[in-house]
Write an enzyme that holds these catalytic residues in place. Structure first.
Site, short mmCIF file in Angstrom:
data_model
loop_
_atom_site.label_atom_id
_atom_site.label_comp_id
_atom_site.label_asym_id
_atom_site.label_seq_id
_atom_site.Cartn_x
_atom_site.Cartn_y
_atom_site.Cartn_z
N ARG A 283 32.08 31.65 48.71
CA ARG A 283 32.41 32.97 49.24
C ARG A 283 32.42 33.02 50.78
NH1 ARG A 283 30.22 38.09 46.47
NH2 ARG A 283 32.05 38.73 47.69
N HIS B 284 21.80 41.27 43.12
CA HIS B 284 21.55 41.76 44.48
C HIS B 284 20.56 42.93 44.45
CE1 HIS B 284 25.82 40.25 45.56
NE2 HIS B 284 24.98 39.54 46.28
N CYS C 30 30.31 47.32 45.55
CA CYS C 30 30.77 45.99 45.97
C CYS C 30 32.18 45.96 46.54
CB CYS C 30 30.75 45.03 44.79
SG CYS C 30 29.25 45.11 43.85
N ASP D 201 36.28 35.75 44.46
CA ASP D 201 35.40 36.92 44.58
C ASP D 201 35.77 37.83 45.75
OD1 ASP D 201 33.35 36.85 42.46
OD2 ASP D 201 32.90 34.87 43.28
N GLU E 298 32.01 44.12 50.03
CA GLU E 298 30.69 44.55 50.51
C GLU E 298 29.83 43.38 50.96
OE1 GLU E 298 27.74 45.72 47.47
OE2 GLU E 298 27.20 47.30 48.85
N ASP E 299 30.01 42.25 50.32
CA ASP E 299 29.12 41.13 50.62
C ASP E 299 29.42 40.45 51.95
OD1 ASP E 299 27.54 41.34 48.30
OD2 ASP E 299 29.21 40.54 47.13
N ARG F 126 20.97 34.93 46.69
CA ARG F 126 22.00 34.87 47.73
C ARG F 126 21.47 35.03 49.15
NH1 ARG F 126 26.93 35.84 45.10
NH2 ARG F 126 26.74 34.75 43.10
C1 CIR Z 1 29.39 37.06 42.94
O1 CIR Z 1 28.67 36.52 42.11
O2 CIR Z 1 29.23 36.87 44.15
C2 CIR Z 1 30.48 37.98 42.45
N1 CIR Z 1 30.98 37.50 41.22
C3 CIR Z 1 29.99 39.40 42.32
C4 CIR Z 1 29.60 40.02 43.63
C5 CIR Z 1 29.22 41.45 43.51
N2 CIR Z 1 28.90 42.00 44.78
C6 CIR Z 1 27.96 42.88 44.99
O3 CIR Z 1 27.22 43.23 44.09
N3 CIR Z 1 27.78 43.31 46.22
#
Ligand code: CIR
Length: 275
Positions: free
Chosen positions: A86, A161, A256, A61, A66-67, A131
């Site tokens: 992650r 999110h 993201c 991922d 962004e995360d 999350r």
């Molecule tokens: C996840 O589930 O963490 C990733 N497959 C997708 C993350 C998307 N990120 C976001 O919306 N900020």
């Protein structure tokens, strides 16, 4: 003034990404890479300097930068992602932000994904999601209090999110007509929380379309959400689209894939433009 957009290339392991609300379906890696390149090109065309973090082929991922962090004018906060797979992603992000901002960290047992953090002037909305937990919100509140931000916890249901459900459409107050505006899917987050904001609802046939990326005064929409884009355009917002269908299969949207911020002291654009 330079505006930096941090990105990371699509890893060949993207097919093993985390999934919460979608059934796994094959992701065309070549197509995902091409669409991501178009996204980066759009950011460059809008005046961002795109800087890629080192590739992370073992982190499925890792394209969803962004995360990993949220950047404010005078600090950057390194997240502790809710999905254990992650967590290693944040190391490269912290190294890349350290020259630009003092760093603060969400620490165990707190968890928080940047996708849950919606920054508005003076107020930061944080999704309580699969999350991001209450302890993460408590830590964020303490970190941001000296910087003049109130933190508001927002229950999120039905999507990954907070920013799957709502994003901002203007930088701030001031200017001609400027009330803070958001685009929202009311099925996933309570619109009453955004009272006082100009509110634009997604087209009901495009539930994921509230995830748009604000860069300067431009709004980047996913090409796959033309009806919501048309609604925004009719309300006077300047929009453009990028193809985002492949990474949407990994539950990623247009916010993201970047962390955008100014790299000079006093900023013409607020930090966390797309956050
Ligand atoms: C996840 O589930 O963490 C990733 N497959 C997708 C993350 C998307 N990120 C976001 O919306 N900020």
């Amino acid at each position: 003034m330079a505006v930096l957009a941090i990105t990371r290339t699509v890893p060949p392991t993207i097919g093993r990404c985390e999934l919460t609300h979608l059934e796994r379906q094959p992701i065309d890696y070549t197509r995902a890479v091409a669409q991501h390149a178009q996204y980066e090109a759009a950011l460059t065309a809008l005046g961002c300097r795109v800087e890629r973090l080192p590739e992370a082929p073992d982190l499925p991922d890792s394209v969803f930068v962004e995360d990993a962090a949220v950047v404010f004018d005078d600090l950057a906060i390194i997240m502790r992602p809710g999905a254990a797979s992650r967590r290693p992603e944040v190391t490269a992000m912290a190294a890349s932000l350290a020259p630009h901002r003092p760093l603060a960290f969400i620490e165990a047992p707190g968890t928080m994904d940047g996708g849950d953090v919606l920054v508005t002037p003076g107020k930061v909305f944080v999704g309580i999601s699969g999350r991001t937990n209450e302890e993460g919100v408590r830590q964020l509140t303490a970190i941001l209090a000296p910087h003049g931000f109130e933190v508001v916890a927002v229950p999120v249901t039905g999507c990954l999110h907070l920013k799957s459900a709502v994003t901002r459409l203007r930088q701030g107050f001031g200017g001609a007509s400027a009330r803070m505006a958001v685009v929202i899917n009311p099925a996933w987050v309570d619109p009453a929380l955004f009272d006082g904001f100009e509110m634009i609802e997604v087209d009901p046939s495009e539930p994921a379309a509230a995830n748009v990326l604000l860069v300067g005064d431009r709004i980047i929409c996913a090409e796959e959400h033309p009806k919501t884009r048309a609604i925004l355009a009719a309300r006077g917002f300047v929009t453009q689209s990028v193809p985002a269908g492949e990474l949407a299969k990994a539950e990623g949207g247009v916010t993201c894939c970047s962390v955008i911020f100014s790299v000079t002291g006093q900023q013409a654009l607020p930090a966390a433009l797309g956050s």
